[in-house]
Design a protein around this motif. Structure first.
Motif, PDB file in Angstrom:
ATOM      1  N   GLY A 163      65.333  42.833  75.286  1.00  0.00           N
ATOM      2  CA  GLY A 163      64.691  44.084  75.674  1.00  0.00           C
ATOM      3  C   GLY A 163      63.224  44.115  75.305  1.00  0.00           C
ATOM      4  O   GLY A 163      62.767  43.403  74.394  1.00  0.00           O
ATOM      5  N   ASP A 164      62.476  44.949  75.997  1.00  0.00           N
ATOM      6  CA  ASP A 164      61.035  45.046  75.762  1.00  0.00           C
ATOM      7  C   ASP A 164      60.710  45.497  74.347  1.00  0.00           C
ATOM      8  O   ASP A 164      59.669  45.116  73.792  1.00  0.00           O
ATOM      9  CB  ASP A 164      60.397  46.013  76.758  1.00  0.00           C
ATOM     10  N   ASP A 165      61.560  46.301  73.766  1.00  0.00           N
ATOM     11  CA  ASP A 165      61.303  46.828  72.431  1.00  0.00           C
ATOM     12  C   ASP A 165      61.858  45.931  71.321  1.00  0.00           C
ATOM     13  O   ASP A 165      61.609  46.186  70.135  1.00  0.00           O
ATOM     14  CB  ASP A 165      61.917  48.229  72.278  1.00  0.00           C
ATOM     15  N   ALA A 166      62.597  44.905  71.682  1.00  0.00           N
ATOM     16  CA  ALA A 166      63.212  44.029  70.678  1.00  0.00           C
ATOM     17  C   ALA A 166      62.197  43.024  70.153  1.00  0.00           C
ATOM     18  O   ALA A 166      61.296  42.589  70.867  1.00  0.00           O
ATOM     19  CB  ALA A 166      64.413  43.306  71.270  1.00  0.00           C
ATOM     20  N   ARG A 167      62.351  42.628  68.884  1.00  0.00           N
ATOM     21  CA  ARG A 167      61.448  41.672  68.257  1.00  0.00           C
ATOM     22  C   ARG A 167      62.137  40.378  67.855  1.00  0.00           C
ATOM     23  O   ARG A 167      61.476  39.409  67.486  1.00  0.00           O
ATOM     24  CB  ARG A 167      60.822  42.296  67.001  1.00  0.00           C
ATOM     25  N   HIS A 168      63.455  40.373  67.886  1.00  0.00           N
ATOM     26  CA  HIS A 168      64.154  39.218  67.333  1.00  0.00           C
ATOM     27  C   HIS A 168      63.969  37.978  68.201  1.00  0.00           C
ATOM     28  O   HIS A 168      63.778  38.058  69.423  1.00  0.00           O
ATOM     29  CB  HIS A 168      65.644  39.530  67.179  1.00  0.00           C
ATOM     30  N   GLU A 169      64.018  36.835  67.549  1.00  0.00           N
ATOM     31  CA  GLU A 169      64.061  35.538  68.204  1.00  0.00           C
ATOM     32  C   GLU A 169      65.231  34.766  67.612  1.00  0.00           C
ATOM     33  O   GLU A 169      65.756  35.124  66.559  1.00  0.00           O
ATOM     34  CB  GLU A 169      62.740  34.780  67.989  1.00  0.00           C
ATOM     35  N   VAL A 170      65.653  33.730  68.291  1.00  0.00           N
ATOM     36  CA  VAL A 170      66.692  32.861  67.746  1.00  0.00           C
ATOM     37  C   VAL A 170      65.978  31.723  67.021  1.00  0.00           C
ATOM     38  O   VAL A 170      65.223  30.973  67.623  1.00  0.00           O
ATOM     39  CB  VAL A 170      67.616  32.319  68.855  1.00  0.00           C
ATOM     40  N   ARG A 171      66.194  31.661  65.726  1.00  0.00           N
ATOM     41  CA  ARG A 171      65.383  30.806  64.868  1.00  0.00           C
ATOM     42  C   ARG A 171      65.440  29.333  65.268  1.00  0.00           C
ATOM     43  O   ARG A 171      66.506  28.829  65.651  1.00  0.00           O
ATOM     44  CB  ARG A 171      65.820  30.947  63.415  1.00  0.00           C
ATOM     45  N   ALA A 172      64.300  28.684  65.171  1.00  0.00           N
ATOM     46  CA  ALA A 172      64.213  27.247  65.394  1.00  0.00           C
ATOM     47  C   ALA A 172      64.198  26.547  64.040  1.00  0.00           C
ATOM     48  O   ALA A 172      63.513  26.972  63.112  1.00  0.00           O
ATOM     49  CB  ALA A 172      62.951  26.903  66.182  1.00  0.00           C
ATOM     50  N   PHE A 173      64.964  25.473  63.942  1.00  0.00           N
ATOM     51  CA  PHE A 173      65.043  24.691  62.710  1.00  0.00           C
ATOM     52  C   PHE A 173      64.488  23.292  62.948  1.00  0.00           C
ATOM     53  O   PHE A 173      64.518  22.787  64.071  1.00  0.00           O
ATOM     54  CB  PHE A 173      66.495  24.593  62.231  1.00  0.00           C
ATOM     55  N   ALA A 174      64.019  22.670  61.867  1.00  0.00           N
ATOM     56  CA  ALA A 174      63.484  21.319  61.972  1.00  0.00           C
ATOM     57  C   ALA A 174      64.580  20.321  62.327  1.00  0.00           C
ATOM     58  O   ALA A 174      64.332  19.320  63.008  1.00  0.00           O
ATOM     59  CB  ALA A 174      62.801  20.910  60.669  1.00  0.00           C
ATOM     60  N   ASP A 175      65.797  20.601  61.875  1.00  0.00           N
ATOM     61  CA  ASP A 175      66.926  19.721  62.166  1.00  0.00           C
ATOM     62  C   ASP A 175      68.219  20.516  61.992  1.00  0.00           C
ATOM     63  O   ASP A 175      68.205  21.614  61.411  1.00  0.00           O
ATOM     64  CB  ASP A 175      66.915  18.462  61.277  1.00  0.00           C
ATOM     65  N   PRO A 176      69.342  19.989  62.470  1.00  0.00           N
ATOM     66  CA  PRO A 176      70.605  20.732  62.371  1.00  0.00           C
ATOM     67  C   PRO A 176      71.065  20.974  60.940  1.00  0.00           C
ATOM     68  O   PRO A 176      71.765  21.964  60.682  1.00  0.00           O
ATOM     69  CB  PRO A 176      71.597  19.839  63.128  1.00  0.00           C
ATOM     70  N   LEU A 177      70.692  20.104  60.006  1.00  0.00           N
ATOM     71  CA  LEU A 177      71.090  20.324  58.614  1.00  0.00           C
ATOM     72  C   LEU A 177      70.509  21.625  58.085  1.00  0.00           C
ATOM     73  O   LEU A 177      71.190  22.362  57.367  1.00  0.00           O
ATOM     74  CB  LEU A 177      70.646  19.148  57.746  1.00  0.00           C
ATOM     75  N   GLN A 178      69.271  21.925  58.440  1.00  0.00           N
ATOM     76  CA  GLN A 178      68.679  23.192  58.019  1.00  0.00           C
ATOM     77  C   GLN A 178      69.450  24.385  58.577  1.00  0.00           C
ATOM     78  O   GLN A 178      69.621  25.403  57.894  1.00  0.00           O
ATOM     79  CB  GLN A 178      67.215  23.275  58.456  1.00  0.00           C
ATOM     80  N   SER A 179      69.918  24.260  59.800  1.00  0.00           N
ATOM     81  CA  SER A 179      70.715  25.335  60.391  1.00  0.00           C
ATOM     82  C   SER A 179      72.016  25.528  59.618  1.00  0.00           C
ATOM     83  O   SER A 179      72.434  26.662  59.343  1.00  0.00           O
ATOM     84  CB  SER A 179      71.014  25.012  61.858  1.00  0.00           C
ATOM     85  N   ILE A 180      72.661  24.435  59.253  1.00  0.00           N
ATOM     86  CA  ILE A 180      73.911  24.510  58.494  1.00  0.00           C
ATOM     87  C   ILE A 180      73.670  25.131  57.124  1.00  0.00           C
ATOM     88  O   ILE A 180      74.437  25.992  56.671  1.00  0.00           O
ATOM     89  CB  ILE A 180      74.533  23.103  58.355  1.00  0.00           C
ATOM     90  N   GLU A 181      72.602  24.722  56.460  1.00  0.00           N
ATOM     91  CA  GLU A 181      72.306  25.264  55.131  1.00  0.00           C
ATOM     92  C   GLU A 181      72.004  26.761  55.199  1.00  0.00           C
ATOM     93  O   GLU A 181      72.423  27.529  54.322  1.00  0.00           O
ATOM     94  CB  GLU A 181      71.136  24.510  54.512  1.00  0.00           C
ATOM     95  N   SER A 182      71.279  27.185  56.221  1.00  0.00           N
ATOM     96  CA  SER A 182      70.977  28.606  56.379  1.00  0.00           C
ATOM     97  C   SER A 182      72.254  29.409  56.619  1.00  0.00           C
ATOM     98  O   SER A 182      72.447  30.493  56.056  1.00  0.00           O
ATOM     99  CB  SER A 182      70.005  28.792  57.542  1.00  0.00           C
ATOM    100  N   TYR A 183      73.137  28.889  57.450  1.00  0.00           N
ATOM    101  CA  TYR A 183      74.428  29.533  57.728  1.00  0.00           C
ATOM    102  C   TYR A 183      75.263  29.651  56.455  1.00  0.00           C
ATOM    103  O   TYR A 183      75.842  30.708  56.167  1.00  0.00           O
ATOM    104  CB  TYR A 183      75.145  28.712  58.799  1.00  0.00           C
TER     105      TYR A 183
END
Length: 264
Positions: A163-183
């Protein structure tokens, strides 16, 4: 030591930042690029490739958590032997795992409840579900396997139809391990997953390791689909026989068997 820990301030943004600080000795782990799973047409072959790629990353992330846990246990059992570097690391862990109480005994209790491994079956099933077996745009372009959001401009990928009023993005990670650690950090620290952590403690006491099937019951807040989402994750675990990875995974046997005075 207590004086240092009393002075901690918890600084949290709208979403967690990728954590570069780890407990214990620095270790190198080369994360291979994520394969292009969309090129694999055979369903079973694609699934096997997905699990073969992710499982070592899940094990590495859990090993890092258990290194943090070992330091928390040392603080409980041998507080006078902590080095200055270890005291500083404990301050970092209290911030990382959203522990705000100033009472050392409660800090210790909460650390030991929150800093522990996540069952591989749960990680693999959720990653497959959230990333469409590694083929989603966010997985391919941002190494994001779990749909984590962020709220700073340029922190990730803008979802289609936002939406026009939304600010969120889907985060980009340097690698999949960072995504797993964040989760994993999210499940281990966010108030919404307190039930999941309580279920983990119960299973560790009953059978010595936590299972993804049981802990998935604590995911009510993970998806707006609620119980339907939980049922789907459980079916994925069972259909793909992912429970076998939980039995062989390290899970942290030395639980503190006491109620938290400050609450979880």
């Amino acid at each position: 030591m207590k004086k240092i820990l009393f002075s901690l301030l918890l600084i949290l943004a709208g979403c967690d930042q990728p954590d570069q600080h780890t407990a214990g000795p620095a270790t190198s782990f080369d994360v291979p690029p994520m394969p292009d799973f969309s090129t694999i047409n055979d369903v079973q072959e694609k699934k096997q490739a997905f699990f073969d790629y992710l499982l070592p990353l899940v094990e590495e992330a859990n090993s890092r958590i258990l290194a943090e846990r070992a330091l928390a246990e040392k603080w409980l059992l041998e507080p006078d032997s902590l080095s200055t570097a270890e005291q500083q690391e404990l301050q970092h862990l209290l911030e990382k795992y959203r522990i705000t109480t100033d009472i050392p005994e409660q800090q210790q209790d909460l650390l030991l409840r929150r800093v522990n491994a996540i069952p591989p079956s749960l990680v693999l099933a959720q990653a497959a579900n959230e990333s469409a077996w590694g083929t989603s745009r966010f997985a391919r372009d941002g190494n994001n396997l779990f749909g984590q959001w962020c709220f700073s401009e340029g922190c990730g990928l803008i979802p289609e139809g936002r939406g026009d009023d939304a600010r969120h993005e889907v985060r980009a990670f340097a690698d999949p391990l960072q995504s797993i650690e964040s989760y994993m950090r999210n499940l281990n620290s966010h108030p919404s997953y307190r039930q999941l952590r309580e279920l983990r403690l119960q299973e560790l006491e009953q059978q010595g390791y936590p299972s993804g099937i049981t802990l998935s019951e604590g995911l009510q807040s993970y998806s707006e689909r609620g119980q339907d989402y939980i049922d789907e994750i459980q079916q994925m675990i069972e259909f793909n026989q992912l429970q076998r990875f939980d039995v062989t995974s390290p899970g942290g046997d030395n639980q503190r068997d006491s109620d938290s005075a400050s609450g979880e």
